[in-house]
Scaffold this motif. Structure first.
Motif, PDB file in Angstrom:
ATOM      1  N   LEU A   1      -1.110  -1.147 -12.451  1.00 42.53           N
ATOM      2  CA  LEU A   1      -1.759  -2.363 -11.939  1.00 42.53           C
ATOM      3  C   LEU A   1      -3.118  -2.134 -11.303  1.00 42.53           C
ATOM      4  O   LEU A   1      -3.396  -1.046 -10.776  1.00 42.53           O
ATOM      5  CB  LEU A   1      -0.867  -2.945 -10.816  1.00 42.53           C
ATOM      6  CG  LEU A   1       0.451  -3.574 -11.198  1.00 42.53           C
ATOM      7  CD1 LEU A   1       1.112  -4.113  -9.945  1.00 42.53           C
ATOM      8  CD2 LEU A   1       0.223  -4.666 -12.212  1.00 42.53           C
TER       9      LEU A   1
ATOM     10  N   GLU B   1       1.070   6.518  -4.474  1.00 44.56           N
ATOM     11  CA  GLU B   1      -0.309   6.893  -4.124  1.00 44.56           C
ATOM     12  C   GLU B   1      -0.303   8.296  -3.533  1.00 44.56           C
ATOM     13  O   GLU B   1       0.384   8.558  -2.531  1.00 44.56           O
ATOM     14  CB  GLU B   1      -0.869   5.893  -3.094  1.00 44.56           C
ATOM     15  CG  GLU B   1      -2.362   5.844  -3.021  1.00 44.56           C
ATOM     16  CD  GLU B   1      -2.978   4.931  -4.080  1.00 44.56           C
ATOM     17  OE1 GLU B   1      -2.219   4.273  -4.826  1.00 44.56           O
ATOM     18  OE2 GLU B   1      -4.217   4.876  -4.149  1.00 44.56           O
TER      19      GLU B   1
ATOM     20  N   TYR C   1       5.978   3.760  -4.250  1.00 41.34           N
ATOM     21  CA  TYR C   1       6.157   2.342  -3.906  1.00 41.34           C
ATOM     22  C   TYR C   1       6.481   1.451  -5.098  1.00 41.34           C
ATOM     23  O   TYR C   1       6.555   0.237  -4.969  1.00 41.34           O
ATOM     24  CB  TYR C   1       4.922   1.790  -3.206  1.00 41.34           C
ATOM     25  CG  TYR C   1       3.605   2.019  -3.918  1.00 41.34           C
ATOM     26  CD1 TYR C   1       3.326   1.426  -5.138  1.00 41.34           C
ATOM     27  CD2 TYR C   1       2.629   2.846  -3.362  1.00 41.34           C
ATOM     28  CE1 TYR C   1       2.134   1.636  -5.793  1.00 41.34           C
ATOM     29  CE2 TYR C   1       1.430   3.053  -3.993  1.00 41.34           C
ATOM     30  CZ  TYR C   1       1.185   2.452  -5.218  1.00 41.34           C
ATOM     31  OH  TYR C   1      -0.019   2.661  -5.852  1.00 41.34           O
TER      32      TYR C   1
HETATM   33  N1  LIG Z   1       2.495  -0.230  -1.703  1.00 36.28           N
HETATM   34  C1  LIG Z   1       1.671  -0.565  -2.685  1.00 36.28           C
HETATM   35  O1  LIG Z   1       1.953  -1.368  -3.549  1.00 36.28           O
HETATM   36  C2  LIG Z   1       0.343   0.100  -2.737  1.00 36.28           C
HETATM   37  C3  LIG Z   1      -0.026   0.979  -1.735  1.00 36.28           C
HETATM   38  N2  LIG Z   1      -1.222   1.612  -1.764  1.00 36.28           N
HETATM   39  C4  LIG Z   1      -2.090   1.396  -2.770  1.00 36.28           C
HETATM   40  N3  LIG Z   1      -3.284   2.030  -2.741  1.00 36.28           N
HETATM   41  C5  LIG Z   1      -1.761   0.505  -3.821  1.00 36.28           C
HETATM   42  C6  LIG Z   1      -2.546   0.174  -4.966  1.00 36.28           C
HETATM   43  C7  LIG Z   1      -1.915  -0.701  -5.777  1.00 36.28           C
HETATM   44 BR1  LIG Z   1      -2.603  -1.386  -7.427  1.00 36.28          BR
HETATM   45  S1  LIG Z   1      -0.374  -1.126  -5.217  1.00 36.28           S
HETATM   46  C8  LIG Z   1      -0.546  -0.127  -3.798  1.00 36.28           C
END
Ligand SMILES: NC(=O)c1cnc(N)c2cc(Br)sc12
Length: 315
Positions: free
Chosen positions: A79, A167, A219
């Motif tokens: 995404l 991440e 996540y």
């Molecule tokens: N927890 C999450 O969904 C999340 C956490 N940290 C990020 N840098 C991102 C990026 C996307 Br795309 S989702 C997400």
């Protein structure tokens, strides 16, 4: 006990200690006890190399550097999210969601980790491939470098076949130590932890990646044939059950008012974290409602990334 049994026993102990230290942050033995058992395992594996397996704790740091990274196709695209910059944007998002679903929708709020998006594939419980997001459909195979991140299990107790997403990031203390070392060597320091994490995972020599003390929060889920959970929050709980490191700060929010309160709370508290976040990710919790809302060209209608205002430079 024969050598093979002792090797199995040592591996189980070391995996447990590693999980306690790097995933739960609650070590049960000293570094000395850990190192002593690792030394015994390495000696036994040197004596019986035919007993070495890819998921042995001794095999986290690979051998020689790669010449290049192979490309990986993401069967389910990774995404990218639309952005919100203020409370009005968040309320507009909520209105679009409520109009689209036609009834009350609950959300999950998560810290937006300032690192790089990663996909990890497991087959029958064994870590088989890790890749960068790349352009969302084509990433790079950096398995050998991801194996050096101690909070990534090389094998999970359940024999799950699943792709998980998260991440990778560089904790503040690793970033400070790395830049101090770079400056001592007269090298250009990294501008921020995200660049340092990306630069570390793109090293062709896994020994360099291993030296950078990276970490990861998982996540999400990509390909998962057996997936039968109904909500994103249940997925987060399941990832934790599988032994992955998940960020503990996530919260279910019944209304956009609760989302705004969570955003406000972390706008003020983010400096207390030992890693960088650049915003908050807000997702519709129920997966059937996510499906009903679908996607635009920019990204999912069921999620948005609130971006913190740029911090005033401390002069
Ligand atoms: N927890 C999450 O969904 C999340 C956490 N940290 C990020 N840098 C991102 C990026 C996307 Br795309 S989702 C997400």
């Amino acid at each position: 006990m024969n050598s093979q049994e002792r090797i199995q026993e040592l591996r189980k102990e070391l995996e447990k200690y590693n999980y306690e230290y790097h995933v739960l942050d609650t070590p049960s033995v000293s570094d000395y006890e850990y190192d002593k058992r690792m030394q015994e395992l390495v000696s036994l594996e040197e004596e019986y190399p035919e007993l070495i397996t890819a998921d042995s704790p001794s095999q986290r740091v690979g051998g020689k550097p790669l010449d290049a990274f192979e490309k990986v196709q993401h069967v389910i695209p990774m995404l990218s999210l639309g952005n919100a910059f203020n409370e009005e944007d968040l309320r507009d998002f909520d209105k679009r969601v409520q109009d689209g679903i036609g009834e009350q929708v609950s959300y999950v709020c998560e810290l937006k980790i300032d690192g790089l998006a990663i996909s990890l594939r497991y087959e029958d419980g064994l870590f088989v491939q890790g890749a960068t997001r790349g352009d969302g459909t084509t990433g790079e195979d950096i398995t050998v470098n991801l194996r050096t991140i101690r909070s990534i299990p090389l094998r999970m107790p359940e024999g799950e076949t699943i792709e998980v997403r998260g991440e990778a990031f560089m904790p503040h203390r690793s970033f400070i130590a790395l830049n101090e070392a770079k400056e001592e060597n007269g090298e250009e320091p990294f501008a921020n932890p995200r660049n340092a994490a990306a630069g570390s995972l793109r090293q062709l020599d896994p020994k360099i990646a291993a030296s950078r003390n990276l970490d990861i929060f998982l996540y999400g889920v990509g390909q998962w044939d057996a997936g039968e959970l109904e909500s994103h929050s249940e997925r987060l709980e399941y990832l934790k059950k599988l032994g992955f490191k998940t960020n503990p700060e996530w919260r279910k929010c019944a209304t956009i008012e609760e989302v705004i309160a969570y955003v406000q709370e972390w706008t003020e508290a983010r400096n207390q974290l030992n890693y960088e976040i650049d915003g908050i990710v807000i997702k519709v919790d129920h997966l059937d409602q996510q499906e009903e809302l679908g996607f635009t060209a920019k990204g999912p209608r069921w999620a948005i990334a609130y971006k913190f205002p740029a911090e005033e430079a401390i002069t």
